[in-house]
Write a protein that holds these residues in place. Structure first.
Motif, PDB file in Angstrom:
ATOM      1  N   ASP A   1      -3.151  -3.040  -1.883  1.00 39.09           N
ATOM      2  CA  ASP A   1      -3.215  -1.810  -1.110  1.00 39.09           C
ATOM      3  C   ASP A   1      -1.942  -1.700  -0.273  1.00 39.09           C
ATOM      4  OD1 ASP A   1      -3.736   0.250   0.692  1.00 39.09           O
ATOM      5  OD2 ASP A   1      -5.861  -0.239   0.835  1.00 39.09           O
ATOM      6  N   PRO A   2      -1.204  -0.587  -0.369  1.00 36.61           N
ATOM      7  CA  PRO A   2       0.047  -0.465   0.385  1.00 36.61           C
ATOM      8  C   PRO A   2      -0.122  -0.552   1.898  1.00 36.61           C
ATOM      9  CG  PRO A   2      -0.078   1.231  -1.298  1.00 36.61           C
ATOM     10  CD  PRO A   2      -1.422   0.571  -1.261  1.00 36.61           C
ATOM     11  N   THR A   3      -1.304  -0.241   2.433  1.00 35.55           N
ATOM     12  CA  THR A   3      -1.614  -0.324   3.871  1.00 35.55           C
ATOM     13  C   THR A   3      -0.549   0.347   4.744  1.00 35.55           C
ATOM     14  OG1 THR A   3      -0.609  -2.534   4.083  1.00 35.55           O
ATOM     15  CG2 THR A   3      -2.969  -2.439   3.589  1.00 35.55           C
ATOM     16  N   LEU A   4      -0.207   1.573   4.393  1.00 34.76           N
ATOM     17  CA  LEU A   4       0.711   2.350   5.218  1.00 34.76           C
ATOM     18  C   LEU A   4      -0.070   3.009   6.351  1.00 34.76           C
ATOM     19  CD1 LEU A   4       2.728   4.117   2.365  1.00 34.76           C
ATOM     20  CD2 LEU A   4       3.318   1.998   3.561  1.00 34.76           C
ATOM     21  N   PHE A   5       0.538   3.088   7.531  1.00 39.90           N
ATOM     22  CA  PHE A   5      -0.107   3.761   8.652  1.00 39.90           C
ATOM     23  C   PHE A   5      -0.042   5.270   8.426  1.00 39.90           C
ATOM     24  CE2 PHE A   5       1.054  -0.265  10.834  1.00 39.90           C
ATOM     25  CZ  PHE A   5      -0.233  -0.636  11.209  1.00 39.90           C
TER      26      PHE A   5
ATOM     27  N   ALA B   1       8.098  12.284   4.710  1.00 41.41           N
ATOM     28  CA  ALA B   1       6.738  12.570   4.247  1.00 41.41           C
ATOM     29  C   ALA B   1       5.762  11.586   4.881  1.00 41.41           C
ATOM     30  CB  ALA B   1       6.666  12.467   2.726  1.00 41.41           C
ATOM     31  N   PHE B   2       4.481  11.950   4.862  1.00 45.09           N
ATOM     32  CA  PHE B   2       3.425  11.075   5.367  1.00 45.09           C
ATOM     33  C   PHE B   2       2.686  10.444   4.184  1.00 45.09           C
ATOM     34  CE2 PHE B   2       4.309  13.727   9.000  1.00 45.09           C
ATOM     35  CZ  PHE B   2       4.199  12.839  10.062  1.00 45.09           C
ATOM     36  N   PRO B   3       2.052   9.283   4.388  1.00 48.75           N
ATOM     37  CA  PRO B   3       1.417   8.570   3.277  1.00 48.75           C
ATOM     38  C   PRO B   3       0.448   9.413   2.455  1.00 48.75           C
ATOM     39  CG  PRO B   3       1.560   7.120   5.157  1.00 48.75           C
ATOM     40  CD  PRO B   3       2.032   8.469   5.632  1.00 48.75           C
ATOM     41  N   HIS B   4      -0.313  10.318   3.077  1.00 50.89           N
ATOM     42  CA  HIS B   4      -1.288  11.095   2.316  1.00 50.89           C
ATOM     43  C   HIS B   4      -0.611  12.067   1.349  1.00 50.89           C
ATOM     44  CE1 HIS B   4      -0.445  14.120   5.466  1.00 50.89           C
ATOM     45  NE2 HIS B   4      -0.826  15.004   4.545  1.00 50.89           N
TER      46      HIS B   4
ATOM     47  N   ARG C   1       5.892   1.866  -3.651  1.00 49.75           N
ATOM     48  CA  ARG C   1       7.337   1.725  -3.473  1.00 49.75           C
ATOM     49  C   ARG C   1       7.691   1.673  -1.987  1.00 49.75           C
ATOM     50  NH1 ARG C   1      10.487   6.151  -6.591  1.00 49.75           N
ATOM     51  NH2 ARG C   1       8.505   7.101  -7.204  1.00 49.75           N
ATOM     52  N   ALA C   2       6.987   2.470  -1.184  1.00 47.48           N
ATOM     53  CA  ALA C   2       7.218   2.414   0.257  1.00 47.48           C
ATOM     54  C   ALA C   2       6.855   1.030   0.813  1.00 47.48           C
ATOM     55  CB  ALA C   2       6.405   3.496   0.959  1.00 47.48           C
ATOM     56  N   ALA C   3       5.778   0.446   0.292  1.00 47.85           N
ATOM     57  CA  ALA C   3       5.397  -0.898   0.726  1.00 47.85           C
ATOM     58  C   ALA C   3       6.468  -1.921   0.332  1.00 47.85           C
ATOM     59  CB  ALA C   3       4.050  -1.283   0.123  1.00 47.85           C
ATOM     60  N   LEU C   4       7.060  -1.767  -0.850  1.00 43.28           N
ATOM     61  CA  LEU C   4       8.151  -2.659  -1.262  1.00 43.28           C
ATOM     62  C   LEU C   4       9.363  -2.483  -0.352  1.00 43.28           C
ATOM     63  CD1 LEU C   4       8.010  -2.436  -5.162  1.00 43.28           C
ATOM     64  CD2 LEU C   4       7.686  -4.493  -3.785  1.00 43.28           C
ATOM     65  N   ALA C   5       9.695  -1.232  -0.032  1.00 48.38           N
ATOM     66  CA  ALA C   5      10.821  -0.987   0.872  1.00 48.38           C
ATOM     67  C   ALA C   5      10.576  -1.632   2.228  1.00 48.38           C
ATOM     68  CB  ALA C   5      11.049   0.520   1.024  1.00 48.38           C
ATOM     69  N   ARG C   6       9.339  -1.544   2.731  1.00 54.72           N
ATOM     70  CA  ARG C   6       8.987  -2.161   4.006  1.00 54.72           C
ATOM     71  C   ARG C   6       9.196  -3.672   3.958  1.00 54.72           C
ATOM     72  NH1 ARG C   6       3.015  -0.966   5.723  1.00 54.72           N
ATOM     73  NH2 ARG C   6       2.691  -2.281   3.893  1.00 54.72           N
ATOM     74  N   ALA C   7       8.949  -4.273   2.786  1.00 54.08           N
ATOM     75  CA  ALA C   7       9.184  -5.709   2.629  1.00 54.08           C
ATOM     76  C   ALA C   7      10.675  -6.018   2.553  1.00 54.08           C
ATOM     77  CB  ALA C   7       8.465  -6.213   1.372  1.00 54.08           C
ATOM     78  N   LEU C   8      11.431  -5.224   1.785  1.00 49.75           N
ATOM     79  CA  LEU C   8      12.831  -5.523   1.542  1.00 49.75           C
ATOM     80  C   LEU C   8      13.697  -5.328   2.776  1.00 49.75           C
ATOM     81  CD1 LEU C   8      13.277  -3.849  -1.978  1.00 49.75           C
ATOM     82  CD2 LEU C   8      12.788  -6.243  -1.448  1.00 49.75           C
TER      83      LEU C   8
END
Length: 278
Positions: free
Chosen positions: A106-110, A159-162, A171-178
């Protein structure tokens, strides 16, 4: 409205995230782990020993519930083993560290934060800058923007997660990691909830990101084809309590093709190690 974006990076130069570290070396030595349930120890891992070389991509494959994700938690520093040791670059892992970043299924974006602000959470939490990540004049802002460019989300930073498709959210979750400049990416079935076509595209995206920076990668998956498409080495686990039953090296060149006879033969070997008729 849900936005979708193609994963076409054929004409785009990979941006520089100014990496200052090589991939991590991980050493797991004689690790056993038990969960305390109703006063009793439930064995999950049994005498696990393995290493991940700097820049290596290793996949963990085995039956559901056998303990693969538990091992990831130990490597990430989220739990400590009942017995044995886990080390990163020769030092004991005694807790979470930004050099070891976990990406979950789960990307778990706020939902109340934009994509850019979600990606900038790590540097913001580390107080590396008093300037918000969205400020392009800050070093943090530059790193966030570079990470968004790396995963093809620059045009969707506000943009917002929804508003994102499942693949874009991952991909946003990967960017947050990188953006944290990790030495190790710990991936717990990151594409498990995606549809088959998006999953195939994201697998190619992950290979591209890994080849661009050579982080060490430790991936848990139930998908034999995914493990062989991505990894240099596949470690096959038994049912719980997990034991290593095989290590399958995969030297097929990148970019890989799923119908490559070598991958087909390796798939047969791995399924045989899992006790499945093929």
């Amino acid at each position: 409205m849900v936005i979708t974006a193609p994963l076409d990076h054929s004409s785009r130069v990979t941006p520089d995230l100014h990496r200052s570290r090589d991939g991590a070396r991980i050493d797991v030595r004689h690790v056993s782990h038990r969960f305390a349930i109703r006063g009793e120890g439930l064995p999950v891992l049994e005498d696990i020993s393995l290493s991940v070389e700097p820049g290596e991509f290793v996949a963990l494959l085995g039956p559901s519930g056998c303990g693969k994700s538990t091992l990831l938690r130990l490597v990430a520093g989220l739990d400590k083993p009942t017995q044995g040791s886990v080390q990163a670059n020769g030092l004991p892992i005694d807790g979470p560290d930004p050099s070891r970043v976990v990406v979950f299924q789960d990307p778990t974006l706020f939902p109340w934060r934009t994509v850019r602000d979600n990606v900038g959470l790590g540097p913001e939490a580390q107080r590396t800058s008093r300037i918000r990540p969205g400020n392009k004049e800050s070093k943090v802002g530059e790193r966030v923007d570079a990470a968004l460019e790396l995963v093809g989300l620059s045009k969707f930073a506000d943009a917002f997660p929804h508003q994102l498709s499942g693949g874009m959210a991952q991909r946003a979750a990967l960017a947050r990691a990188l953006v944290n400049d990790p030495q190790l990416l710990v991936l717990d079935e990151p594409f498990g909830k995606l549809d088959s076509l998006t999953r195939i595209r994201m697998q190619g995206e992950l290979v591209r990101l890994w080849q661009a920076a050579r982080y060490s990668v430790l991936l848990v998956t139930h998908d034999v084809e995914e493990a062989l498409y991505l990894a240099n080495r596949v470690i096959v686990f038994s049912g719980r309590p997990a034991r290593i039953v095989a290590e399958v090296r995969n030297d097929a060149p990148y970019p890989r093709h799923r119908d490559d006879p070598k991958l087909v033969a390796l798939r047969r070997e791995v399924l045989g190690q899992l006790g499945m008729d093929v």
